[in-house]
Design a protein around this motif. Structure first.
Motif, PDB file in Angstrom:
ATOM      1  N   VAL A 111       1.996  43.486  33.451  1.00 43.70           N
ATOM      2  CA  VAL A 111       2.871  42.429  32.921  1.00 43.70           C
ATOM      3  C   VAL A 111       2.069  41.147  32.710  1.00 43.70           C
ATOM      4  N   CYS A 112       1.160  40.848  33.633  1.00 45.45           N
ATOM      5  CA  CYS A 112       0.326  39.645  33.478  1.00 45.45           C
ATOM      6  C   CYS A 112      -0.562  39.735  32.237  1.00 45.45           C
ATOM      7  N   ILE A 113      -1.024  40.926  31.916  1.00 46.39           N
ATOM      8  CA  ILE A 113      -1.826  41.096  30.698  1.00 46.39           C
ATOM      9  C   ILE A 113      -1.000  40.708  29.475  1.00 46.39           C
ATOM     10  N   TRP A 114       0.251  41.171  29.433  1.00 47.56           N
ATOM     11  CA  TRP A 114       1.107  40.896  28.275  1.00 47.56           C
ATOM     12  C   TRP A 114       1.559  39.440  28.221  1.00 47.56           C
ATOM     13  N   LEU A 115       1.694  38.786  29.368  1.00 51.49           N
ATOM     14  CA  LEU A 115       2.181  37.402  29.382  1.00 51.49           C
ATOM     15  C   LEU A 115       1.076  36.361  29.238  1.00 51.49           C
ATOM     16  N   SER A 116      -0.166  36.749  29.423  1.00 50.26           N
ATOM     17  CA  SER A 116      -1.247  35.768  29.422  1.00 50.26           C
ATOM     18  C   SER A 116      -1.409  35.066  28.079  1.00 50.26           C
ATOM     19  N   GLU A 117      -1.356  35.802  26.996  1.00 47.26           N
ATOM     20  CA  GLU A 117      -1.605  35.207  25.677  1.00 47.26           C
ATOM     21  C   GLU A 117      -0.521  34.215  25.263  1.00 47.26           C
ATOM     22  N   VAL A 170      -4.133  32.826  14.154  1.00 51.44           N
ATOM     23  CA  VAL A 170      -5.326  33.673  14.014  1.00 51.44           C
ATOM     24  C   VAL A 170      -5.717  34.244  15.374  1.00 51.44           C
ATOM     25  N   PHE A 171      -5.714  33.402  16.388  1.00 57.32           N
ATOM     26  CA  PHE A 171      -6.072  33.854  17.730  1.00 57.32           C
ATOM     27  C   PHE A 171      -5.062  34.867  18.257  1.00 57.32           C
ATOM     28  N   ASP A 172      -3.774  34.596  18.064  1.00 54.71           N
ATOM     29  CA  ASP A 172      -2.730  35.528  18.516  1.00 54.71           C
ATOM     30  C   ASP A 172      -2.869  36.884  17.831  1.00 54.71           C
ATOM     31  N   SER A 173      -3.167  36.874  16.549  1.00 55.91           N
ATOM     32  CA  SER A 173      -3.341  38.137  15.826  1.00 55.91           C
ATOM     33  C   SER A 173      -4.545  38.912  16.350  1.00 55.91           C
ATOM     34  N   VAL A 181      -5.781  38.746  19.364  1.00 58.84           N
ATOM     35  CA  VAL A 181      -5.438  39.256  20.697  1.00 58.84           C
ATOM     36  C   VAL A 181      -4.541  40.476  20.595  1.00 58.84           C
ATOM     37  N   TYR A 182      -3.562  40.445  19.703  1.00 62.77           N
ATOM     38  CA  TYR A 182      -2.683  41.607  19.540  1.00 62.77           C
ATOM     39  C   TYR A 182      -3.451  42.823  19.045  1.00 62.77           C
ATOM     40  N   LEU A 183      -4.470  42.607  18.221  1.00 63.48           N
ATOM     41  CA  LEU A 183      -5.272  43.728  17.748  1.00 63.48           C
ATOM     42  C   LEU A 183      -6.137  44.320  18.862  1.00 63.48           C
ATOM     43  N   ILE A 184      -6.463  43.534  19.867  1.00 65.15           N
ATOM     44  CA  ILE A 184      -7.327  43.992  20.955  1.00 65.15           C
ATOM     45  C   ILE A 184      -6.517  44.524  22.141  1.00 65.15           C
ATOM     46  N   TYR A 185      -5.208  44.396  22.117  1.00 61.96           N
ATOM     47  CA  TYR A 185      -4.385  44.878  23.233  1.00 61.96           C
ATOM     48  C   TYR A 185      -4.561  46.369  23.503  1.00 61.96           C
ATOM     49  N   PHE A 186      -4.966  47.125  22.492  1.00 61.65           N
ATOM     50  CA  PHE A 186      -5.158  48.560  22.708  1.00 61.65           C
ATOM     51  C   PHE A 186      -6.142  48.815  23.833  1.00 61.65           C
ATOM     52  N   LEU A 187      -7.142  47.937  23.974  1.00 64.34           N
ATOM     53  CA  LEU A 187      -8.161  48.141  24.994  1.00 64.34           C
ATOM     54  C   LEU A 187      -7.565  48.013  26.391  1.00 64.34           C
ATOM     55  N   ALA A 188      -6.738  47.011  26.604  1.00 64.03           N
ATOM     56  CA  ALA A 188      -6.112  46.829  27.922  1.00 64.03           C
ATOM     57  C   ALA A 188      -5.168  47.980  28.247  1.00 64.03           C
ATOM     58  N   ILE A 189      -4.391  48.405  27.282  1.00 64.90           N
ATOM     59  CA  ILE A 189      -3.418  49.466  27.532  1.00 64.90           C
ATOM     60  C   ILE A 189      -4.110  50.802  27.766  1.00 64.90           C
ATOM     61  N   SER A 190      -5.061  51.142  26.920  1.00 66.64           N
ATOM     62  CA  SER A 190      -5.735  52.433  27.089  1.00 66.64           C
ATOM     63  C   SER A 190      -6.571  52.470  28.364  1.00 66.64           C
ATOM     64  N   THR A 191      -7.225  51.360  28.695  1.00 67.97           N
ATOM     65  CA  THR A 191      -8.012  51.315  29.929  1.00 67.97           C
ATOM     66  C   THR A 191      -7.109  51.471  31.140  1.00 67.97           C
ATOM     67  N   THR A 192      -5.953  50.818  31.116  1.00 68.50           N
ATOM     68  CA  THR A 192      -5.014  50.935  32.225  1.00 68.50           C
ATOM     69  C   THR A 192      -4.549  52.376  32.393  1.00 68.50           C
ATOM     70  N   ASN A 193      -4.230  53.047  31.295  1.00 71.00           N
ATOM     71  CA  ASN A 193      -3.774  54.434  31.384  1.00 71.00           C
ATOM     72  C   ASN A 193      -4.868  55.368  31.883  1.00 71.00           C
TER      73      ASN A 193
END
Length: 125
Positions: free
Chosen positions: A25-31, A60-63, A65-77
């Motif tokens: 949840v902290c990963i998703w709320l940080s940005e 631009v920064f938010d976009s 970050v959203y494109l890089i979220y795959f790394l956090a989710i896949s690493t967590t899984n």
């Protein structure tokens, strides 16, 4: 004693699950929190022109970050599967491999974005 042993193991598992979910949840709320802090500080200390310039930069920064979220989710899984294997040799190897691959990929993506934004000399001023 079997029931109390099973109950304490179950509680320990719930504690681990809550810690795991809280981290995710902290990963998703940080940005969004970082964007909110940026806007609040610039709005409080700068002019309206600088605040207006912050809008597109934040998008631009938010976009990115959203494109890089795959790394956090896949690493967590993948890491959760490795942690489920326990402290066996195979489990520890999987944990190390997952973390090292995630760090290497994150560094590569960061370097690519840095070069894309400003070239080898950094951001143009």
């Amino acid at each position: 004693t079997t029931k109390s042993s099973s109950s304490s193991k179950l509680n320990y598992t719930y504690k681990q699950l809550i810690a795991f979910v809280a981290t995710t949840v902290c990963i998703w709320l940080s940005e969004p929190i970082l964007s909110l802090v940026d806007t609040a500080v610039v709005g409080k200390t700068s002019s309206t022109l600088e605040l207006a310039a912050l809008g597109p930069a934040t998008m631009v920064f938010d976009s990115a970050v959203y494109l890089i979220y795959f790394l956090a989710i896949s690493t967590t899984n993948i890491l959760s599967r490795a942690l489920a294997k326990g402290d066996t040799a195979e489990g520890l190897y999987e944990q190390r491999k997952t973390v090292s691959h995630a760090l290497g990929l994150a560094a590569s993506i960061g370097l690519f974005i840095m070069l894309l934004i400003g070239g080898p000399s950094g951001l143009p001023l």
